[in-house]
Design a protein around this motif. Structure first.
Motif, short mmCIF file in Angstrom:
data_model
loop_
_atom_site.label_atom_id
_atom_site.label_comp_id
_atom_site.label_asym_id
_atom_site.label_seq_id
_atom_site.Cartn_x
_atom_site.Cartn_y
_atom_site.Cartn_z
N LYS A 219 0.82 -1.21 0.00
CA LYS A 219 0.00 0.00 0.00
C LYS A 219 0.85 1.26 0.00
O LYS A 219 0.59 2.21 -0.75
CB LYS A 219 -0.93 -0.01 1.22
CG LYS A 219 -1.88 1.17 1.27
CD LYS A 219 -2.82 1.06 2.46
CE LYS A 219 -3.79 2.23 2.50
NZ LYS A 219 -4.71 2.14 3.66
N GLU A 220 1.88 1.29 0.84
CA GLU A 220 2.68 2.50 1.00
C GLU A 220 3.96 2.49 0.18
O GLU A 220 4.65 3.50 0.09
CB GLU A 220 3.03 2.69 2.48
CG GLU A 220 1.81 2.84 3.37
CD GLU A 220 2.20 2.99 4.83
OE1 GLU A 220 3.42 2.95 5.12
OE2 GLU A 220 1.30 3.13 5.67
N ARG A 281 2.33 -5.82 -6.20
CA ARG A 281 1.93 -4.63 -6.95
C ARG A 281 3.09 -4.09 -7.79
O ARG A 281 2.89 -3.69 -8.95
CB ARG A 281 1.43 -3.56 -5.99
CG ARG A 281 0.70 -2.42 -6.69
CD ARG A 281 -0.05 -1.59 -5.70
NE ARG A 281 -0.82 -0.55 -6.36
CZ ARG A 281 -1.59 0.32 -5.72
NH1 ARG A 281 -1.70 0.24 -4.39
NH2 ARG A 281 -2.25 1.25 -6.37
#
Length: 313
Positions: A219-220, A281
């Motif tokens: 996410k980060e 990702r």
């Protein structure tokens, strides 16, 4: 007094000049039946209302002759004595006009028909070439978009995935170390890049840990790492950030009841860790970039092939 007046006087017969080619041998004409361009909304209109038709005769000799125009009302004969001489080719040209539709014309045993293909005007001769040019333009547009998309992804990967971020460091110790001993931990969160050295200060010495195996936060887009030591960690340092040990407040902790057996660990059918890799990702973006590069290469090759085909054929 009468003003002076003079009348012209003509003597002899007028002179007529006739120019004839040096080569008097006869040449058969080339005949073309021409119709006017079809205006907008020509469908449904009578052919005779579209304009005069023309029978064009070129490159013929001698000048004198008859041109026969075959129209709906019959045959019309035109004298070609007024044909124009081409000084360069020593041949004559003549155009016969008719307000009616010319179906065919004849001259010096040569004839030509008015075979008009209405669809030829709707589909020009070079339709296939125009199609290839249109495809080439489409490929060029696709190539431009592919290149722009590839550039955007590359810039995003360079700017947002490689810029350094300082870590957050925490020195952690196990609760109730006298009863449940365990290793001390230096936890580093939210840092980038992955590579680095974590320095653990233990008593009077230093211990170094490599952060090459740090976990990536999907996410980060930052990394997390935990450095363990069997000795007491006084402080730890990573990327010029230092964290000191803080003694935990154990006043609220209760001694565990040994009479209650610990719960057995829950059994799972399979390990789901492999289903969500750490860099899923990032791997997806890299896969997309590689796919765009492959598409760019194929587009460039296809564009080159079409260009060579258009030039050669």
């Amino acid at each position: 007094m009468r003003p002076y007046h003079c009348d012209p006087l003509i003597f002899g017969n007028p002179i007529k000049l006739t120019v004839t080619p040096s080569d008097p041998s006869p040449v058969e004409p080339n005949l073309f039946v021409l119709s006017p361009l079809l205006p907008e909304g020509w469908l449904g209109r009578a052919p005779d209302t579209l304009g005069p038709d023309v029978c064009l005769a070129t490159d013929f000799r001698p000048q004198a002759g008859e041109m026969l125009l075959n129209v709906a009302s019959g045959s019309v004969s035109l004298n070609t004595s007024s044909a124009v001489l081409s000084p360069k080719q020593n041949k004559y040209f003549f155009a016969g006009f008719s307000n009616e539709t010319i179906y065919s014309c004849e001259m010096q045993k040569t004839s030509s028909n008015n075979d008009v293909d209405r669809c030829a005007d709707l589909h020009p001769e070079k339709a296939r070439l125009n199609f290839y040019l249109l495809v080439m333009n489409g490929v060029r547009v696709l190539f431009t978009k592919t290149l722009a998309f590839n550039t955007i992804l590359t810039i995003r990967a360079v700017l947002f995935y490689t810029s350094p971020v300082e870590p957050n460091l925490f020195v952690l110790s196990p609760l109730l170390p006298e009863e449940r001993p365990g290793p001390d931990v230096c936890l580093a969160t939210g840092f980038r890049p992955q590579g680095g050295q974590m320095v653990l200060k233990v008593q009077n010495s230093s211990d170094t840990r490599s952060t090459g195996g740090a976990a990536l936060s999907l996410k980060e887009k930052t990394y997390f790492f935990a450095g363990f030591s069997s000795e007491r960690i006084d402080s730890c340092e990573l990327h010029k950030t230092v964290a000191q040990r803080k003694e935990p407040d154990l006043s609220h902790c209760k001694k565990p009841d040994d009479s209650i057996p610990p719960s057995p660990p829950a059994e799972t059918d399979k390990d789901c860790g492999d289903l969500r890799p750490e860099k899923a990702r990032l791997n997806f973006y890299l896969l997309v970039m590689n796919g765009v590069r492959v598409l760019f290469t194929k587009t460039l090759a296809f564009n080159t092939i079409l260009t060579i085909r258009a030039v050669l054929f």
